[in-house]
Motif scaffolding. Structure first.
Motif, PDB file in Angstrom:
ATOM      1  N   GLY A 125     -23.882  26.752  70.560  1.00 31.03           N
ATOM      2  CA  GLY A 125     -23.388  25.491  71.095  1.00 31.03           C
ATOM      3  C   GLY A 125     -22.379  24.804  70.200  1.00 31.03           C
ATOM      4  N   HIS A 126     -22.573  24.881  68.893  1.00 29.85           N
ATOM      5  CA  HIS A 126     -21.629  24.227  67.978  1.00 29.85           C
ATOM      6  C   HIS A 126     -20.229  24.831  68.093  1.00 29.85           C
ATOM      7  CE1 HIS A 126     -23.045  27.735  65.781  1.00 29.85           C
ATOM      8  NE2 HIS A 126     -21.975  27.627  65.007  1.00 29.85           N
ATOM      9  N   LEU A 127     -20.143  26.138  68.352  1.00 32.61           N
ATOM     10  CA  LEU A 127     -18.835  26.780  68.527  1.00 32.61           C
ATOM     11  C   LEU A 127     -18.170  26.311  69.820  1.00 32.61           C
ATOM     12  CD1 LEU A 127     -19.772  30.409  67.447  1.00 32.61           C
ATOM     13  CD2 LEU A 127     -18.405  28.759  66.164  1.00 32.61           C
ATOM     14  N   ALA A 128     -18.961  26.235  70.884  1.00 28.87           N
ATOM     15  CA  ALA A 128     -18.407  25.789  72.167  1.00 28.87           C
ATOM     16  C   ALA A 128     -17.944  24.339  72.075  1.00 28.87           C
ATOM     17  CB  ALA A 128     -19.447  25.947  73.275  1.00 28.87           C
ATOM     18  N   MET A 129     -18.748  23.500  71.444  1.00 27.14           N
ATOM     19  CA  MET A 129     -18.392  22.087  71.336  1.00 27.14           C
ATOM     20  C   MET A 129     -17.159  21.876  70.460  1.00 27.14           C
ATOM     21  SD  MET A 129     -20.375  20.593  73.377  1.00 27.14           S
ATOM     22  CE  MET A 129     -20.060  18.894  72.995  1.00 27.14           C
TER      23      MET A 129
ATOM     24  N   GLU B  73      -9.763  20.725  71.772  1.00 24.08           N
ATOM     25  CA  GLU B  73      -8.580  21.583  71.911  1.00 24.08           C
ATOM     26  C   GLU B  73      -8.317  21.925  73.376  1.00 24.08           C
ATOM     27  OE1 GLU B  73      -6.808  25.751  70.048  1.00 24.08           O
ATOM     28  OE2 GLU B  73      -8.896  25.199  69.651  1.00 24.08           O
ATOM     29  N   MET B  74      -9.373  22.223  74.120  1.00 29.41           N
ATOM     30  CA  MET B  74      -9.216  22.542  75.541  1.00 29.41           C
ATOM     31  C   MET B  74      -8.746  21.320  76.332  1.00 29.41           C
ATOM     32  SD  MET B  74     -12.396  25.088  76.293  1.00 29.41           S
ATOM     33  CE  MET B  74     -11.971  25.271  78.001  1.00 29.41           C
ATOM     34  N   ASN B  75      -9.234  20.145  75.984  1.00 33.10           N
ATOM     35  CA  ASN B  75      -8.784  18.928  76.668  1.00 33.10           C
ATOM     36  C   ASN B  75      -7.310  18.662  76.401  1.00 33.10           C
ATOM     37  OD1 ASN B  75     -11.296  18.462  77.779  1.00 33.10           O
ATOM     38  ND2 ASN B  75     -11.920  17.019  76.199  1.00 33.10           N
ATOM     39  N   ALA B  76      -6.870  18.928  75.165  1.00 31.72           N
ATOM     40  CA  ALA B  76      -5.449  18.737  74.832  1.00 31.72           C
ATOM     41  C   ALA B  76      -4.578  19.698  75.639  1.00 31.72           C
ATOM     42  CB  ALA B  76      -5.236  18.945  73.337  1.00 31.72           C
TER      43      ALA B  76
ATOM     44  N   ALA C 114      -1.513  28.861  75.418  1.00 36.63           N
ATOM     45  CA  ALA C 114      -2.527  28.247  74.560  1.00 36.63           C
ATOM     46  C   ALA C 114      -3.925  28.732  74.937  1.00 36.63           C
ATOM     47  CB  ALA C 114      -2.441  26.728  74.649  1.00 36.63           C
ATOM     48  N   TYR C 115      -4.209  28.781  76.235  1.00 35.69           N
ATOM     49  CA  TYR C 115      -5.518  29.297  76.668  1.00 35.69           C
ATOM     50  C   TYR C 115      -5.688  30.758  76.267  1.00 35.69           C
ATOM     51  CZ  TYR C 115      -6.887  25.216  79.450  1.00 35.69           C
ATOM     52  OH  TYR C 115      -7.264  23.961  79.850  1.00 35.69           O
TER      53      TYR C 115
ATOM     54  N   THR D 241     -16.779  32.232  81.205  1.00 38.72           N
ATOM     55  CA  THR D 241     -16.857  30.813  81.513  1.00 38.72           C
ATOM     56  C   THR D 241     -15.639  30.067  80.976  1.00 38.72           C
ATOM     57  OG1 THR D 241     -19.244  30.991  81.317  1.00 38.72           O
ATOM     58  CG2 THR D 241     -18.350  28.798  81.382  1.00 38.72           C
ATOM     59  N   PHE D 242     -15.141  30.468  79.826  1.00 35.33           N
ATOM     60  CA  PHE D 242     -13.947  29.854  79.260  1.00 35.33           C
ATOM     61  C   PHE D 242     -12.760  30.021  80.206  1.00 35.33           C
ATOM     62  CE2 PHE D 242      -9.965  30.631  77.004  1.00 35.33           C
ATOM     63  CZ  PHE D 242      -9.753  29.386  76.458  1.00 35.33           C
ATOM     64  N   TYR D 243     -12.528  31.262  80.666  1.00 31.23           N
ATOM     65  CA  TYR D 243     -11.388  31.493  81.563  1.00 31.23           C
ATOM     66  C   TYR D 243     -11.602  30.850  82.935  1.00 31.23           C
ATOM     67  CZ  TYR D 243      -8.934  34.473  78.283  1.00 31.23           C
ATOM     68  OH  TYR D 243      -8.249  34.935  77.194  1.00 31.23           O
ATOM     69  N   GLU D 244     -12.843  30.778  83.383  1.00 27.00           N
ATOM     70  CA  GLU D 244     -13.113  30.079  84.645  1.00 27.00           C
ATOM     71  C   GLU D 244     -12.755  28.602  84.515  1.00 27.00           C
ATOM     72  OE1 GLU D 244     -16.755  29.197  87.770  1.00 27.00           O
ATOM     73  OE2 GLU D 244     -17.148  30.345  85.965  1.00 27.00           O
ATOM     74  N   GLN D 245     -13.109  28.001  83.372  1.00 24.32           N
ATOM     75  CA  GLN D 245     -12.773  26.595  83.141  1.00 24.32           C
ATOM     76  C   GLN D 245     -11.262  26.411  83.066  1.00 24.32           C
ATOM     77  OE1 GLN D 245     -15.001  24.162  83.150  1.00 24.32           O
ATOM     78  NE2 GLN D 245     -13.467  22.586  82.850  1.00 24.32           N
ATOM     79  N   ALA D 246     -10.580  27.330  82.401  1.00 25.50           N
ATOM     80  CA  ALA D 246      -9.115  27.249  82.327  1.00 25.50           C
ATOM     81  C   ALA D 246      -8.524  27.341  83.729  1.00 25.50           C
ATOM     82  CB  ALA D 246      -8.579  28.362  81.439  1.00 25.50           C
ATOM     83  N   GLY D 247      -9.038  28.227  84.557  1.00 23.65           N
ATOM     84  CA  GLY D 247      -8.560  28.361  85.934  1.00 23.65           C
ATOM     85  C   GLY D 247      -8.768  27.087  86.735  1.00 23.65           C
ATOM     86  N   ARG D 248      -9.908  26.433  86.536  1.00 23.10           N
ATOM     87  CA  ARG D 248     -10.186  25.172  87.236  1.00 23.10           C
ATOM     88  C   ARG D 248      -9.143  24.124  86.865  1.00 23.10           C
ATOM     89  NH1 ARG D 248     -16.658  24.707  86.228  1.00 23.10           N
ATOM     90  NH2 ARG D 248     -17.284  26.331  87.681  1.00 23.10           N
ATOM     91  N   VAL D 249      -8.749  24.106  85.608  1.00 25.59           N
ATOM     92  CA  VAL D 249      -7.747  23.130  85.150  1.00 25.59           C
ATOM     93  C   VAL D 249      -6.427  23.368  85.881  1.00 25.59           C
ATOM     94  CG1 VAL D 249      -6.373  22.389  83.177  1.00 25.59           C
ATOM     95  CG2 VAL D 249      -8.834  22.740  82.915  1.00 25.59           C
ATOM     96  N   PHE D 250      -6.054  24.618  86.037  1.00 21.43           N
ATOM     97  CA  PHE D 250      -4.788  24.917  86.728  1.00 21.43           C
ATOM     98  C   PHE D 250      -4.860  24.593  88.206  1.00 21.43           C
ATOM     99  CE2 PHE D 250      -3.791  27.257  82.898  1.00 21.43           C
ATOM    100  CZ  PHE D 250      -2.433  27.054  82.764  1.00 21.43           C
ATOM    101  N   LEU D 251      -6.036  24.769  88.814  1.00 22.22           N
ATOM    102  CA  LEU D 251      -6.176  24.446  90.243  1.00 22.22           C
ATOM    103  C   LEU D 251      -6.099  22.950  90.459  1.00 22.22           C
ATOM    104  CD1 LEU D 251      -8.941  26.912  91.388  1.00 22.22           C
ATOM    105  CD2 LEU D 251      -6.516  27.001  91.892  1.00 22.22           C
TER     106      LEU D 251
END
Length: 171
Positions: free
Chosen positions: A116-120, A125-128, A143-144, A161-171
């Motif tokens: 969890g500490h790595l994900a957090m 960075e992902m929000n930026a 960047a992704y 899950t990381f790439y799924e989240q990145a895809g959601r951002v683009f959608l």
């Protein structure tokens, strides 16, 4: 003319059935849009589940309370425990909604809490990067991909899950 039509009982029954069908369609459209309907609302369909709120406290937040909305069966306390939030009271049902898939970092916190500490550490960075998607989509994609390459070497189980989240951002 039929007696039941003449006195309006069949016509009224048809109008009631039509109104119920329209209400069901409206409820399903609202659910798809992300609404939480009042408890007991008819017409939510088979994807509608009970939605609950859970109150939490944290020593660093003084007397403020954090409230989280969670679909039934989504295990909301696992991720919050990692953050040091303590449940206050029990969950309270607030209505019907559609369950939402866990994104990044929530999925990691639930399924791999020891990482969890790595994900957090990636959240800011992902929000930026997410803030630049509309204005500079190619740079955001690069960047992704760069973040993904770093994750592949140390925590490859984050990648789906990381790439799924990145895809959601683009959608």
């Amino acid at each position: 003319m039929n007696d039941t039509v003449a006195d309006g009982s069949v016509a009224q029954g048809d109008a009631t059935a039509q109104a119920q069908a329209e209400a069901e369609v409206d409820a399903q459209e609202l659910l798809r849009a992300g609404a939480v309907l009042p408890p007991g609302t008819a017409g939510g369909g088979d994807r509608a589940v009970a939605m609950f709120t859970q109150a939490y406290r944290h020593p660093g937040l003084d007397d403020r309370i954090v409230v989280r909305l969670v679909a039934a069966g989504q295990g909301g306390d696992l991720g919050t425990g990692f953050l040091g939030l303590e449940p206050e009271g029990g969950p309270v049902e607030v209505g019907l909604g559609q369950p939402r898939a866990l994104g990044f970092p929530e999925w990691v916190l639930v399924h791999h809490p020891w990482d969890g500490h790595l994900a957090m550490s990636l959240v800011e960075e992902m929000n930026a990067v997410a803030r630049t998607v509309k204005s500079r989509p190619k740079r955001a994609r690069a960047a992704y991909e760069s973040i993904g390459e770093r994750l592949a070497g140390s925590v490859p189980h984050f990648l789906p899950t990381f790439y799924e989240q990145a895809g959601r951002v683009f959608l």
